[in-house]
Write an enzyme that holds these catalytic residues in place. Structure first.
Site, PDB file in Angstrom:
ATOM      1  N   GLY A  31      56.462  73.946  32.784  1.00  0.00           N
ATOM      2  CA  GLY A  31      55.594  73.503  33.874  1.00  0.00           C
ATOM      3  C   GLY A  31      55.557  74.525  34.996  1.00  0.00           C
ATOM      4  O   GLY A  31      54.505  74.763  35.606  1.00  0.00           O
ATOM      5  N   THR A  32      56.681  75.139  35.269  1.00  0.00           N
ATOM      6  CA  THR A  32      56.746  76.135  36.349  1.00  0.00           C
ATOM      7  C   THR A  32      55.802  77.298  36.063  1.00  0.00           C
ATOM      8  O   THR A  32      55.069  77.761  36.946  1.00  0.00           O
ATOM      9  CB  THR A  32      58.199  76.652  36.481  1.00  0.00           C
ATOM     10  OG1 THR A  32      59.043  75.539  36.780  1.00  0.00           O
ATOM     11  CG2 THR A  32      58.323  77.694  37.568  1.00  0.00           C
TER      12      THR A  32
ATOM     13  N   GLN B  55      54.765  65.264  35.665  1.00  0.00           N
ATOM     14  CA  GLN B  55      55.410  63.944  35.558  1.00  0.00           C
ATOM     15  C   GLN B  55      54.458  62.863  35.036  1.00  0.00           C
ATOM     16  O   GLN B  55      54.895  61.756  34.733  1.00  0.00           O
ATOM     17  CB  GLN B  55      55.966  63.500  36.926  1.00  0.00           C
ATOM     18  CG  GLN B  55      57.106  64.368  37.419  1.00  0.00           C
ATOM     19  CD  GLN B  55      58.388  64.233  36.591  1.00  0.00           C
ATOM     20  OE1 GLN B  55      58.582  63.263  35.859  1.00  0.00           O
ATOM     21  NE2 GLN B  55      59.267  65.213  36.704  1.00  0.00           N
TER      22      GLN B  55
ATOM     23  N   SER C 274      54.433  70.051  31.135  1.00  0.00           N
ATOM     24  CA  SER C 274      55.710  70.540  30.622  1.00  0.00           C
ATOM     25  C   SER C 274      56.178  69.640  29.481  1.00  0.00           C
ATOM     26  O   SER C 274      56.228  68.418  29.638  1.00  0.00           O
ATOM     27  CB  SER C 274      56.726  70.505  31.768  1.00  0.00           C
ATOM     28  OG  SER C 274      58.013  70.759  31.268  1.00  0.00           O
TER      29      SER C 274
ATOM     30  N   THR D  22      54.302  86.515  21.348  1.00  0.00           N
ATOM     31  CA  THR D  22      54.346  85.746  20.096  1.00  0.00           C
ATOM     32  C   THR D  22      54.631  84.281  20.399  1.00  0.00           C
ATOM     33  O   THR D  22      55.513  83.962  21.205  1.00  0.00           O
ATOM     34  CB  THR D  22      55.428  86.329  19.162  1.00  0.00           C
ATOM     35  OG1 THR D  22      55.104  87.694  18.926  1.00  0.00           O
ATOM     36  CG2 THR D  22      55.491  85.578  17.849  1.00  0.00           C
TER      37      THR D  22
ATOM     38  N   CYS E 217      71.449  68.441  47.517  1.00  0.00           N
ATOM     39  CA  CYS E 217      72.818  68.976  47.600  1.00  0.00           C
ATOM     40  C   CYS E 217      73.274  69.567  46.278  1.00  0.00           C
ATOM     41  O   CYS E 217      73.968  70.574  46.260  1.00  0.00           O
ATOM     42  CB  CYS E 217      73.795  67.880  47.990  1.00  0.00           C
ATOM     43  SG  CYS E 217      73.427  67.205  49.600  1.00  0.00           S
TER      44      CYS E 217
HETATM   45  N1  PLP Z   1      56.228  70.116  38.524  1.00  0.00           N
HETATM   46  C1  PLP Z   1      56.831  68.918  38.617  1.00  0.00           C
HETATM   47  C2  PLP Z   1      56.136  67.805  39.312  1.00  0.00           C
HETATM   48  C3  PLP Z   1      58.087  68.720  38.055  1.00  0.00           C
HETATM   49  O1  PLP Z   1      58.695  67.535  38.145  1.00  0.00           O
HETATM   50  C4  PLP Z   1      58.711  69.803  37.379  1.00  0.00           C
HETATM   51  C5  PLP Z   1      60.069  69.648  36.824  1.00  0.00           C
HETATM   52  O2  PLP Z   1      60.826  68.793  37.193  1.00  0.00           O
HETATM   53  C6  PLP Z   1      58.019  71.029  37.298  1.00  0.00           C
HETATM   54  C7  PLP Z   1      56.788  71.147  37.884  1.00  0.00           C
HETATM   55  C8  PLP Z   1      58.625  72.199  36.569  1.00  0.00           C
HETATM   56  O3  PLP Z   1      58.585  71.980  35.187  1.00  0.00           O
HETATM   57  P1  PLP Z   1      59.550  72.818  34.202  1.00  0.00           P
HETATM   58  O4  PLP Z   1      60.893  72.217  34.296  1.00  0.00           O
HETATM   59  O5  PLP Z   1      58.948  72.633  32.844  1.00  0.00           O
HETATM   60  O6  PLP Z   1      59.486  74.223  34.652  1.00  0.00           O
END
Ligand code: PLP
Length: 394
Positions: free
Chosen positions: A72-73, A180, A200, A238, A326
């Site tokens: 997702g990132t 999510q 993700s 790949t 934290c």
């Molecule tokens: N965006 C949201 C809303 C998330 O909750 C998360 C992960 O918790 C991410 C992006 C990042 O996803 P990933 O862990 O696949 O990089």
């Protein structure tokens, strides 16, 4: 070790056995490179094409609008930086909200360092973006709006359709972080006017290191990685074949079972919320009561440290998460809880329980039977709580 009650599904999920079975051949008998030309490799290419087509269908998208990524990132980074860089002649202003995931917020911050300007919208006390304020923030040089489908901490579902309409009225690209939400609630990129959507795999029972970005045809965006011709020459490298096939299987399962999962999740979610709010004084629900992900419970307990709660739950075999950062090495409370207006001390005492289709009502009962005792015990050690009770004359 006794029974484990896993209520941290927003952090990650277990890989479904059926997903694992679908992946296995691509580690062994069919571990060919899909770019090679012999028969076995071409079969692997077909498996990727099928995965792409099946995922596209779940969103009402076309196959060539799905680009596989590693998480997702990555999808968030690509969408935001890619659109910003490709459209800088048109403008250098972007709009997002204060409660986005750091994958979005830090991508925005990185663009600010390059000279872009970003508006961070406030949200209301339930975490909802105000669409009127969003429209007011649009400027002639605005190129992208990025708002999450649903928040990872408090579960609030944003007014995506309305925001999409506003963006398209003003001819601005609309990116949605659906990490999510996807595979948990239905999403239609056409009726929601979404141009880019991040997903993700590990949030819906596929493996970590998988994800995709939906990019509507015609969207101006730079390539994420240059190299080979993979992903329509936009994201070279790949392919993670087993991961992609597994993610498509997880997608299929989640969509086939979605209605039933939503119904049972909501029953268990609301059972937990009702009991905890009733049985634990000075507690409050974080996030919107109704516009809420079916699997998300987030409750703040005054006079409590979230970490102490997590440790006490851990001793009982319950995996949960707190609203404070934290655990990630910082003492700051979560930016999401601060953005919904909680003062620092209240933001510190929040607990997030994210359930799944595997959570049972007995699991929920166990947590609800034990939490009031844990909270009582922790409060009995809190000087702040003692003062509060004294001043109240109780
Ligand atoms: N965006 C949201 C809303 C998330 O909750 C998360 C992960 O918790 C991410 C992006 C990042 O996803 P990933 O862990 O696949 O990089």
């Amino acid at each position: 070790m006794g029974k484990l009650i896993y209520m941290d599904n927003a952090a990650t999920t277990f890989v479904d056995k059926r997903v694992l079975d679908a992946m296995m051949p691509y580690f062994t008998n069919e571990c060919f490179n899909p770019s090679s030309i012999y028969d076995g490799a071409q079969d692997v290419k077909v498996a990727i094409d099928n995965a792409r087509a099946n995922i596209a269908k779940t969103l009402n998208a076309k196959s060539n609008e799905i680009f596989f990524t590693s998480c997702g990132t990555e999808s968030d980074n690509w969408a935001i930086k890619g659109v910003a860089h490709a459209n800088k002649e048109k403008g250098k202003h972007l709009i997002t909200s204060k409660i986005e995931h750091h994958a979005v917020l830090h991508s925005m911050a990185s663009l600010e360092k390059e000279g872009y300007s970003v508006t961070y919208l406030d949200v209301n006390e339930n975490g909802l973006v105000d669409t009127k304020k969003l429209e007011d923030a649009i400027r002639p040089d605005t190129i992208l709006v990025s708002i999450m489908y649903a928040n990872n901490e408090i579960g609030t579902i944003e007014p995506i359709k309305e925001i999409g309409e506003i963006c398209h009225k003003h001819n601005i690209y609309f990116h949605v972080d659906a990490v999510q939400a996807y595979a948990h609630i239905p999403i239609d990129v056409v009726s929601d006017s979404i141009d880019l959507l991040s997903v993700s795999g590990h949030k819906f029972n596929a493996m970590k290191g998988t994800g995709f970005l939906y990019i509507k045809r015609g969207t101006k965006i730079t390539n994420f990685m240059d190299g080979g011709a993979q992903e329509f020459k936009r994201r070279a490298g790949t392919e993670n074949v087993a991961g992609i096939v597994g993610m498509a299987k997880a997608t299929e399962i989640a969509h086939n079972e979605m209605k039933e999962r939503i119904d049972t999740n909501i029953k268990i979610r609301d059972y937990i919320i009702e009991r905890l709010l009733k049985e634990i004084p000075y507690s409050r629900l974080n996030g919107d009561k109704n516009k809420r992900l079916p699997n998300n419970v987030n409750i703040g307990f005054e006079f409590i440290e979230g970490e102490s709660l997590l440790l006490a739950l851990n001793d009982l075999g319950v995996c949960a998460s707190s609203g404070s950062a934290c655990t990630s090495g910082s003492l700051d409370p979560s930016h999401v809880l601060l953005a919904i207006g909680l003062p620092h001390e209240k933001a510190h005492g929040s607990l997030r329980l994210t359930i799944s289709h595997e959570t049972t009502i007995d699991d929920a009962k166990y947590v609800c039977d034990n939490l009031p005792k844990i909270v009582d015990r922790l409060r009995s050690m809190s000087p702040l709580y003692e003062d509060f009770i004294k001043n109240k004359g109780e």
